[in-house]
Write a protein that holds these residues in place. Structure first.
Motif, PDB file in Angstrom:
ATOM      1  N   VAL A 171       0.870  -1.184   0.000  1.00  0.00           N
ATOM      2  CA  VAL A 171       0.000   0.000   0.000  1.00  0.00           C
ATOM      3  C   VAL A 171       0.901   1.226   0.000  1.00  0.00           C
ATOM      4  CG1 VAL A 171      -1.767   1.302   1.251  1.00  0.00           C
ATOM      5  CG2 VAL A 171      -1.838  -1.204   1.254  1.00  0.00           C
ATOM      6  N   VAL A 172       0.635   2.157  -0.932  1.00  0.00           N
ATOM      7  CA  VAL A 172       1.397   3.401  -0.996  1.00  0.00           C
ATOM      8  C   VAL A 172       0.481   4.553  -0.608  1.00  0.00           C
ATOM      9  CG1 VAL A 172       2.578   5.026  -2.549  1.00  0.00           C
ATOM     10  CG2 VAL A 172       2.995   2.563  -2.766  1.00  0.00           C
ATOM     11  N   GLU A 173       0.881   5.275   0.430  1.00  0.00           N
ATOM     12  CA  GLU A 173       0.123   6.451   0.886  1.00  0.00           C
ATOM     13  C   GLU A 173       0.560   7.641   0.043  1.00  0.00           C
ATOM     14  OE1 GLU A 173      -1.776   9.479   2.448  1.00  0.00           O
ATOM     15  OE2 GLU A 173      -2.307   7.441   3.053  1.00  0.00           O
ATOM     16  N   ASN A 174      -0.368   8.205  -0.728  1.00  0.00           N
ATOM     17  CA  ASN A 174      -0.021   9.293  -1.639  1.00  0.00           C
ATOM     18  C   ASN A 174      -0.689  10.608  -1.246  1.00  0.00           C
ATOM     19  OD1 ASN A 174       1.037  10.634  -3.864  1.00  0.00           O
ATOM     20  ND2 ASN A 174      -0.596   9.991  -5.230  1.00  0.00           N
ATOM     21  N   SER A 175      -0.559  10.974   0.035  1.00  0.00           N
ATOM     22  CA  SER A 175      -1.081  12.278   0.442  1.00  0.00           C
ATOM     23  C   SER A 175      -0.168  13.369  -0.111  1.00  0.00           C
ATOM     24  CB  SER A 175      -1.193  12.378   1.961  1.00  0.00           C
ATOM     25  OG  SER A 175      -0.004  11.936   2.570  1.00  0.00           O
ATOM     26  N   THR A 176       1.143  13.051  -0.221  1.00  0.00           N
ATOM     27  CA  THR A 176       2.078  13.939  -0.942  1.00  0.00           C
ATOM     28  C   THR A 176       2.969  13.059  -1.806  1.00  0.00           C
ATOM     29  OG1 THR A 176       3.946  13.879   0.613  1.00  0.00           O
ATOM     30  CG2 THR A 176       2.197  15.480   1.077  1.00  0.00           C
ATOM     31  N   ILE A 177       3.463  13.608  -2.905  1.00  0.00           N
ATOM     32  CA  ILE A 177       4.280  12.834  -3.836  1.00  0.00           C
ATOM     33  C   ILE A 177       5.610  12.414  -3.197  1.00  0.00           C
ATOM     34  CG2 ILE A 177       5.325  14.847  -4.985  1.00  0.00           C
ATOM     35  CD1 ILE A 177       4.237  11.507  -6.662  1.00  0.00           C
ATOM     36  N   GLU A 178       6.133  13.233  -2.269  1.00  0.00           N
ATOM     37  CA  GLU A 178       7.409  12.906  -1.610  1.00  0.00           C
ATOM     38  C   GLU A 178       7.271  11.622  -0.780  1.00  0.00           C
ATOM     39  OE1 GLU A 178       5.997  15.975  -1.475  1.00  0.00           O
ATOM     40  OE2 GLU A 178       7.381  16.944  -2.884  1.00  0.00           O
TER      41      GLU A 178
END
Length: 198
Positions: A171-178
């Protein structure tokens, strides 16, 4: 044997941005939505859509995607009809694309409806991209000419993040691209390790 990594996430989660980051790391990517859009211009699909949905979804002889979306995202049965026309064509196209990329150790297959369409069964690994609902809504409002209500309807037609992540390997959390890029880098490290042992 090329391993298929399914990459999914709800509308506005940033799937394509993450897929493009994988691509920049040397992994071939297949964006199912983009390919479906191209395939929908083929005479075979145009004929099938016209006979199923009628002239109402056409403008100057071309499919009006906004009109079509209004119909299918308000009626689940109509969405199923559209998927039954488009999905088999995308599946055939992807099979050929896979042959063309058989030298790659891994490829990314990106689609919002990986689970809903049953495509997850063809994947060796699955990555789900998540982001807070408000963030997703803002992204789509900035990207598309649409309304908050229309976005929420689209979200309602898709699986929830909880349901997706329960069936995913990563799972990738993409709240910010960094943050997302750091998590992708971790996945790439793990995949390299897996590659050595397979």
């Amino acid at each position: 044997m090329t391993k298929i990594i399914g990459l999914t996430g709800g509308i506005g989660s940033g799937k394509t941005t993450i897929a493009n980051y994988f691509h920049s790391c040397g992994i071939p990517i297949y964006i199912a939505d983009d390919e479906a859009r191209k395939l929908m211009q083929s005479s075979e699909i145009v004929v099938a859509i016209k006979s199923t949905f009628g002239d109402i979804v056409f403008e100057n002889g071309n499919i009006n995607r906004e009109k079509l979306a209004k119909i299918v995202f308000n009626e689940p049965a109509r969405l199923a009809q559209l998927n039954a026309i488009v999905h088999p064509a995308v599946k055939r196209h992807f099979k050929q694309w896979l042959v063309d990329n058989k030298a790659a150790a891994y490829i990314i297959y990106e689609t919002a409806i990986l689970f809903e369409s049953g495509s997850y069964k063809d994947c060796d690994l699955i990555i789900t991209i998540t982001a807070p609902v408000e963030t997703r809504i803002q992204r789509v409002l900035e990207r598309d000419k649409t309304t908050r209500e229309a976005i929420l309807k689209r979200m309602g037609a898709q699986w929830t993040d909880e349901k997706r992540t329960s069936k995913s390997d990563f799972v990738v959390e993409n709240s910010t691209i960094e943050i997302a890029k750091r998590e992708v880098d971790q996945i790439l490290k793990i995949l390299k390790i897996k590659q050595k042992h397979t």
